[in-house]
Design a protein around this motif. Structure first.
Motif, mmCIF file in Angstrom:
data_model
loop_
_atom_site.group_PDB
_atom_site.id
_atom_site.type_symbol
_atom_site.label_atom_id
_atom_site.label_comp_id
_atom_site.label_asym_id
_atom_site.label_seq_id
_atom_site.Cartn_x
_atom_site.Cartn_y
_atom_site.Cartn_z
ATOM 1 N N ASP A 33 0.861 -1.186 0.000
ATOM 2 C CA ASP A 33 0.000 0.000 0.000
ATOM 3 C C ASP A 33 0.892 1.227 0.000
ATOM 4 N N THR A 34 0.466 2.280 -0.682
ATOM 5 C CA THR A 34 1.231 3.515 -0.708
ATOM 6 C C THR A 34 0.663 4.495 0.306
ATOM 7 N N LEU A 35 1.536 5.004 1.161
ATOM 8 C CA LEU A 35 1.182 6.007 2.155
ATOM 9 C C LEU A 35 1.908 7.303 1.792
ATOM 10 N N ARG A 36 1.246 8.427 1.941
ATOM 11 C CA ARG A 36 1.878 9.721 1.675
ATOM 12 C C ARG A 36 2.252 10.371 3.002
ATOM 13 N N VAL A 37 3.512 10.782 3.106
ATOM 14 C CA VAL A 37 3.989 11.529 4.271
ATOM 15 C C VAL A 37 4.751 12.724 3.715
ATOM 16 N N ASP A 38 4.268 13.906 4.041
ATOM 17 C CA ASP A 38 4.822 15.123 3.458
ATOM 18 C C ASP A 38 4.762 14.972 1.933
ATOM 19 N N THR A 39 5.900 15.017 1.270
ATOM 20 C CA THR A 39 5.924 14.862 -0.189
ATOM 21 C C THR A 39 6.459 13.498 -0.607
ATOM 22 N N VAL A 40 6.583 12.584 0.346
ATOM 23 C CA VAL A 40 7.203 11.284 0.091
ATOM 24 C C VAL A 40 6.142 10.187 0.050
ATOM 25 N N SER A 41 6.297 9.282 -0.899
ATOM 26 C CA SER A 41 5.462 8.080 -0.942
ATOM 27 C C SER A 41 6.213 6.961 -0.237
ATOM 28 N N VAL A 42 5.575 6.358 0.748
ATOM 29 C CA VAL A 42 6.157 5.249 1.497
ATOM 30 C C VAL A 42 5.347 4.000 1.175
ATOM 31 N N LEU A 43 6.032 2.916 0.908
ATOM 32 C CA LEU A 43 5.369 1.640 0.655
ATOM 33 C C LEU A 43 5.222 0.898 1.982
ATOM 34 N N ARG A 44 3.993 0.533 2.305
ATOM 35 C CA ARG A 44 3.718 -0.287 3.484
ATOM 36 C C ARG A 44 3.551 -1.707 2.966
ATOM 37 N N VAL A 45 4.370 -2.626 3.452
ATOM 38 C CA VAL A 45 4.386 -3.992 2.945
ATOM 39 C C VAL A 45 3.837 -4.925 4.031
ATOM 40 N N SER A 46 2.853 -5.755 3.646
ATOM 41 C CA SER A 46 2.240 -6.671 4.609
ATOM 42 C C SER A 46 1.869 -7.976 3.921
ATOM 43 N N ARG A 47 1.547 -8.962 4.740
ATOM 44 C CA ARG A 47 1.023 -10.233 4.255
ATOM 45 C C ARG A 47 -0.062 -10.642 5.242
ATOM 46 N N ALA A 48 -1.257 -10.870 4.723
ATOM 47 C CA ALA A 48 -2.434 -11.134 5.563
ATOM 48 C C ALA A 48 -2.586 -9.958 6.528
ATOM 49 N N ASP A 49 -2.597 -10.215 7.828
ATOM 50 C CA ASP A 49 -2.727 -9.135 8.813
ATOM 51 C C ASP A 49 -1.390 -8.772 9.448
ATOM 52 N N SER A 50 -0.301 -9.216 8.847
ATOM 53 C CA SER A 50 1.017 -9.024 9.442
ATOM 54 C C SER A 50 1.820 -7.961 8.682
ATOM 55 N N LEU A 51 2.278 -6.944 9.405
ATOM 56 C CA LEU A 51 3.130 -5.915 8.822
ATOM 57 C C LEU A 51 4.527 -6.480 8.619
ATOM 58 N N LEU A 52 5.041 -6.381 7.398
ATOM 59 C CA LEU A 52 6.393 -6.857 7.101
ATOM 60 C C LEU A 52 7.418 -5.730 7.156
ATOM 61 N N ALA A 82 9.115 0.699 2.881
ATOM 62 C CA ALA A 82 10.187 1.005 1.937
ATOM 63 C C ALA A 82 9.911 2.352 1.294
ATOM 64 N N ALA A 83 10.970 3.000 0.852
ATOM 65 C CA ALA A 83 10.839 4.267 0.146
ATOM 66 C C ALA A 83 11.970 4.386 -0.865
ATOM 67 N N VAL A 84 11.696 5.102 -1.939
ATOM 68 C CA VAL A 84 12.669 5.339 -3.004
ATOM 69 C C VAL A 84 13.222 6.745 -2.835
ATOM 70 N N GLY A 85 14.516 6.876 -3.026
ATOM 71 C CA GLY A 85 15.150 8.188 -2.942
ATOM 72 C C GLY A 85 16.180 8.366 -4.036
ATOM 73 N N ASN A 86 16.642 9.581 -4.171
ATOM 74 C CA ASN A 86 17.704 9.925 -5.113
ATOM 75 C C ASN A 86 18.760 10.733 -4.387
ATOM 76 N N VAL A 87 20.014 10.462 -4.692
ATOM 77 C CA VAL A 87 21.127 11.286 -4.233
ATOM 78 C C VAL A 87 21.972 11.610 -5.454
ATOM 79 N N LEU A 88 22.727 12.671 -5.374
ATOM 80 C CA LEU A 88 23.590 13.048 -6.481
ATOM 81 C C LEU A 88 24.954 12.405 -6.300
ATOM 82 N N GLY A 89 25.373 11.633 -7.304
ATOM 83 C CA GLY A 89 26.727 11.094 -7.314
ATOM 84 C C GLY A 89 27.665 12.204 -7.751
#
Length: 157
Positions: free
Chosen positions: A37-56, A59-66
């Motif tokens: 499931d995707t959750l929004r916090v501020d301007t960030v999308s956070v992935l909530r990962v679960s199986r049945a009724d159990s929270l696993l 995760a979130a995606v980010g970028n940094v400059l090399g």
């Protein structure tokens, strides 16, 4: 929501994050068949990962400059706010791609926001990839702190 649809929504925020790579990373870290499931916090999308009724975990995606190009990465934590793993989703620089290798990424596993994660101390540097090592480490440290703070405050659950 299906993993594919959730990943498409997440990658709309990070167009540089290929949906197939995000989906593969989530499946590798949390197992196939996990619900996302995707959750929004501020301007960030956070992935909530679960199986049945159990929270696993989350995760979130980010970028940094090399040196010159962005490095797109995913950080995943477990329900106890320990870092499950880091995946480099897209590495664009001509040098320094060793940060995507499992032996280097492994040193982040099990860490939490209270760990300093300093290059040269807890995190090994890589000859020829110094800028990438510092950039990814800083990005991981920042994202781990944000995910942990959001989880502990109840912003994500």
């Amino acid at each position: 929501m299906t993993l594919a649809l959730t990943v498409l929504l997440l990658t709309a925020q990070h167009p540089a994050a290929p949906p197939a790579r995000v989906a593969a990373s989530i499946a590798r870290l949390f197992g196939s068949g996990a619900r996302v499931d995707t959750l929004r916090v501020d301007t960030v999308s956070v992935l909530r990962v679960s199986r049945a009724d159990s929270l696993l975990g989350f995760a979130a995606v980010g970028n940094v400059l090399g040196k010159d190009q962005p490095i797109t990465f995913l950080v995943a934590i477990d329900p106890a706010d320990r870092l499950k793993d880091v995946d480099i989703l897209v590495y664009r620089e001509p040098y320094g791609g060793e940060v995507a290798y499992e032996p280097w990424r492994r040193q982040f596993r099990g860490k939490n926001a209270g760990d300093s994660l300093r290059v040269g101390k807890e995190i090994r540097s890589i000859s020829g990839a110094t800028i990438s090592v510092h950039a990814v480490t800083l990005g991981v440290r920042r994202m781990l702190a944000e995910l942990t703070a959001w989880h502990q405050s109840g912003a994500i659950r």
